[in-house]
Design a protein around this motif. Structure first.
Motif, PDB file in Angstrom:
ATOM      1  N   TYR A 127      -6.580  -2.681  -4.027  1.00 36.52           N
ATOM      2  CA  TYR A 127      -5.946  -2.806  -2.719  1.00 36.52           C
ATOM      3  C   TYR A 127      -6.898  -3.531  -1.788  1.00 36.52           C
ATOM      4  CZ  TYR A 127      -2.866   0.477  -4.802  1.00 36.52           C
ATOM      5  OH  TYR A 127      -2.013   1.068  -5.666  1.00 36.52           O
ATOM      6  N   VAL A 128      -6.465  -4.684  -1.304  1.00 34.54           N
ATOM      7  CA  VAL A 128      -7.305  -5.545  -0.494  1.00 34.54           C
ATOM      8  C   VAL A 128      -6.718  -5.639   0.898  1.00 34.54           C
ATOM      9  CG1 VAL A 128      -8.310  -7.825  -0.280  1.00 34.54           C
ATOM     10  CG2 VAL A 128      -7.943  -6.870  -2.509  1.00 34.54           C
ATOM     11  N   HIS A 129      -7.545  -5.379   1.897  1.00 33.21           N
ATOM     12  CA  HIS A 129      -7.126  -5.572   3.279  1.00 33.21           C
ATOM     13  C   HIS A 129      -7.579  -6.956   3.707  1.00 33.21           C
ATOM     14  CE1 HIS A 129      -7.447  -5.338   7.657  1.00 33.21           C
ATOM     15  NE2 HIS A 129      -6.489  -4.461   7.588  1.00 33.21           N
ATOM     16  N   THR A 130      -6.647  -7.777   4.169  1.00 26.95           N
ATOM     17  CA  THR A 130      -7.004  -9.141   4.546  1.00 26.95           C
ATOM     18  C   THR A 130      -6.541  -9.426   5.968  1.00 26.95           C
ATOM     19  OG1 THR A 130      -6.686 -11.455   4.048  1.00 26.95           O
ATOM     20  CG2 THR A 130      -4.897  -9.999   3.511  1.00 26.95           C
ATOM     21  N   LEU A 131      -7.222 -10.373   6.608  1.00 26.07           N
ATOM     22  CA  LEU A 131      -6.847 -10.738   7.974  1.00 26.07           C
ATOM     23  C   LEU A 131      -5.750 -11.785   8.007  1.00 26.07           C
ATOM     24  CD1 LEU A 131     -10.130 -10.960   9.989  1.00 26.07           C
ATOM     25  CD2 LEU A 131      -8.723  -9.033   9.503  1.00 26.07           C
ATOM     26  N   TYR A 132      -5.675 -12.597   6.975  1.00 25.12           N
ATOM     27  CA  TYR A 132      -4.743 -13.724   7.012  1.00 25.12           C
ATOM     28  C   TYR A 132      -3.817 -13.651   5.822  1.00 25.12           C
ATOM     29  CZ  TYR A 132      -8.517 -15.396   9.879  1.00 25.12           C
ATOM     30  OH  TYR A 132      -9.477 -15.497  10.824  1.00 25.12           O
ATOM     31  N   THR A 133      -2.518 -13.709   6.078  1.00 24.97           N
ATOM     32  CA  THR A 133      -1.585 -13.893   4.979  1.00 24.97           C
ATOM     33  C   THR A 133      -0.771 -15.123   5.312  1.00 24.97           C
ATOM     34  OG1 THR A 133      -0.240 -12.336   6.152  1.00 24.97           O
ATOM     35  CG2 THR A 133      -1.367 -11.538   4.219  1.00 24.97           C
ATOM     36  N   TYR A 142       0.832  -1.196   0.000  1.00 24.52           N
ATOM     37  CA  TYR A 142       0.000   0.000   0.000  1.00 24.52           C
ATOM     38  C   TYR A 142       0.869   1.248   0.000  1.00 24.52           C
ATOM     39  CZ  TYR A 142      -4.034   2.814   1.252  1.00 24.52           C
ATOM     40  OH  TYR A 142      -5.033   3.721   1.259  1.00 24.52           O
ATOM     41  N   LEU A 143       1.921   1.238   0.834  1.00 19.81           N
ATOM     42  CA  LEU A 143       2.776   2.416   0.908  1.00 19.81           C
ATOM     43  C   LEU A 143       3.567   2.599  -0.376  1.00 19.81           C
ATOM     44  CD1 LEU A 143       3.997   2.215   4.548  1.00 19.81           C
ATOM     45  CD2 LEU A 143       2.265   3.664   3.560  1.00 19.81           C
ATOM     46  N   LYS A 144       3.976   1.469  -0.973  1.00 19.60           N
ATOM     47  CA  LYS A 144       4.707   1.565  -2.226  1.00 19.60           C
ATOM     48  C   LYS A 144       3.833   2.169  -3.317  1.00 19.60           C
ATOM     49  CE  LYS A 144       6.781  -2.260  -3.048  1.00 19.60           C
ATOM     50  NZ  LYS A 144       6.742  -3.622  -3.609  1.00 19.60           N
ATOM     51  N   ALA A 145       2.548   1.778  -3.295  1.00 17.13           N
ATOM     52  CA  ALA A 145       1.649   2.270  -4.330  1.00 17.13           C
ATOM     53  C   ALA A 145       1.309   3.735  -4.114  1.00 17.13           C
ATOM     54  CB  ALA A 145       0.382   1.440  -4.345  1.00 17.13           C
ATOM     55  N   LYS A 146       1.081   4.100  -2.850  1.00 16.42           N
ATOM     56  CA  LYS A 146       0.678   5.475  -2.588  1.00 16.42           C
ATOM     57  C   LYS A 146       1.851   6.434  -2.654  1.00 16.42           C
ATOM     58  CE  LYS A 146      -3.593   4.851  -2.084  1.00 16.42           C
ATOM     59  NZ  LYS A 146      -4.565   5.479  -2.976  1.00 16.42           N
ATOM     60  N   ALA A 181      -2.814  -7.536   6.445  1.00 21.37           N
ATOM     61  CA  ALA A 181      -1.949  -6.900   5.468  1.00 21.37           C
ATOM     62  C   ALA A 181      -2.815  -6.169   4.452  1.00 21.37           C
ATOM     63  CB  ALA A 181      -1.087  -7.925   4.756  1.00 21.37           C
ATOM     64  N   VAL A 182      -2.254  -5.153   3.854  1.00 20.68           N
ATOM     65  CA  VAL A 182      -2.896  -4.518   2.709  1.00 20.68           C
ATOM     66  C   VAL A 182      -2.107  -4.917   1.482  1.00 20.68           C
ATOM     67  CG1 VAL A 182      -3.592  -2.384   1.638  1.00 20.68           C
ATOM     68  CG2 VAL A 182      -3.703  -2.603   4.073  1.00 20.68           C
ATOM     69  N   ILE A 183      -2.770  -5.584   0.554  1.00 21.62           N
ATOM     70  CA  ILE A 183      -2.084  -6.202  -0.567  1.00 21.62           C
ATOM     71  C   ILE A 183      -2.622  -5.600  -1.858  1.00 21.62           C
ATOM     72  CG2 ILE A 183      -1.695  -8.371  -1.751  1.00 21.62           C
ATOM     73  CD1 ILE A 183      -2.120  -9.724   0.922  1.00 21.62           C
ATOM     74  N   SER A 184      -1.739  -5.258  -2.765  1.00 17.75           N
ATOM     75  CA  SER A 184      -2.212  -4.786  -4.064  1.00 17.75           C
ATOM     76  C   SER A 184      -2.279  -5.962  -5.023  1.00 17.75           C
ATOM     77  CB  SER A 184      -1.281  -3.716  -4.608  1.00 17.75           C
ATOM     78  OG  SER A 184      -0.086  -4.298  -5.022  1.00 17.75           O
ATOM     79  N   VAL A 185      -3.486  -6.214  -5.512  1.00 15.40           N
ATOM     80  CA  VAL A 185      -3.686  -7.336  -6.415  1.00 15.40           C
ATOM     81  C   VAL A 185      -3.706  -6.794  -7.836  1.00 15.40           C
ATOM     82  CG1 VAL A 185      -5.232  -9.203  -7.034  1.00 15.40           C
ATOM     83  CG2 VAL A 185      -5.040  -8.517  -4.683  1.00 15.40           C
TER      84      VAL A 185
END
Lengths: 117, 164
Positions: free
Chosen positions: B133-139, A103-107, B93-97
């Motif tokens: 950007y997806v916020h997920t509980l489990y990675t 997220y930080l990399k994208a923003k 985590a916040v993940i960019s898909v």
């Protein structure tokens, strides 16, 4: 028989809603709480409406319950998506252990991310 | 195709409103269902003359719906277990898909399905509509596993609903 089946559906729906509200209290962070809340609106309300439809067992009730669940499924993710986007815009703090690399990399925000305990 | 589906529901609704009797409804609903299936069969036979794309689209939409309901139930039970057990082993985590889909309708459907599943929340779409950007509980493991799960599950099944 119908009443027992309806009671099972309604009680399990209420149980899911109660688990969701316990989760709102227990979980550490705004975003995690948001993603737990969706449970109450999907499975909880779905089971509850199924129970109501089984109990009354008339056409009007069944049509109304089906349309309520369709509208909830259409509208609830949009509202929670808008709330989450607004929260990320005004920088509601993330939990300390959240992995924010992507997220930080994208923003490309130069300042520090905000964390809460 | 869609005309016949709408027609099916209109027929059921008409029988409901005309006679508010539940046994009559079951019988006439069954008859309407048989008529609907016959229409589909005739259309399928006719479509051998030109193209069968619409039918494959219909079956892949059903495939996507079943997959989504399965994911919904599994994620619900998982988050319930997480709430009820005292130790928390969250790894948010916040993940960019990266997205392979590009129309706005498909992105909306994908984001809504991700948000409806408990435990994952779609936060934002990039300006160029290439990332979600997806916020997920489990990675589990690394972030790449989560990306691959989303792409192999939801997005692949969503891509299959396109008309070729």
């Amino acid at each position: 028989m119908t009443e027992i089946l309806a009671a099972i559906f309604i009680l399990s729906g209420v149980a899911f809603m109660m688990i969701a509200s316990i989760g709102i209290i227990r979980f550490p962070d705004f975003y995690i709480r948001m993603s737990v809340v969706t449970k109450a609106s999907t499975i909880g309300l779905g089971l509850l409406l199924t129970g109501v439809g089984i109990y009354f067992n008339t056409i009007e009730t069944i049509i109304k319950t089906i349309s309520i669940s369709v509208f909830v499924v259409l509208s609830s993710p949009i509202s929670s998506h808008v709330i989450a986007k607004a929260a990320s815009l005004i920088r509601v703090p993330f939990w300390r252990q959240t992995n924010l690399d992507d997220y930080l990399k994208a923003k490309e925000t130069p300042d520090d991310p905000q964390f809460s305990d | 195709m869609w005309f016949y589906i709408i027609n099916f529901f209109v027929a059921i609704f008409a029988t409901i409103t005309l006679r508010n009797n539940i046994e009559v409804l079951y019988v006439s609903g069954l008859l309407t269902l048989i008529a609907f299936l016959l229409c589909i069969l005739i259309l399928w036979l006719l479509s051998a003359l030109y193209s069968r794309d619409r039918f494959s689209q219909f079956s892949s939409i059903i495939n996507l719906t079943i997959f989504f309901i399965k994911e919904l139930i599994v994620a619900n039970l998982r988050v319930s277990y997480e709430v009820l057990t005292p130790r928390n082993n969250l790894k948010p985590a916040v993940i960019s898909v990266p997205l392979a889909i590009d129309t706005e309708l498909e992105i909306m459907i994908l984001a809504n399905m991700i948000t409806l599943t408990p435990g994952t929340l779609s936060i934002d779409v990039a300006e160029d509509h290439r990332h979600l950007y997806v916020h997920t509980l489990y990675t589990e493991g690394d972030l790449e596993t989560f990306r691959r799960n989303i792409k192999q599950g939801f997005e692949k099944k969503l891509l299959a609903t396109r008309i070729k």
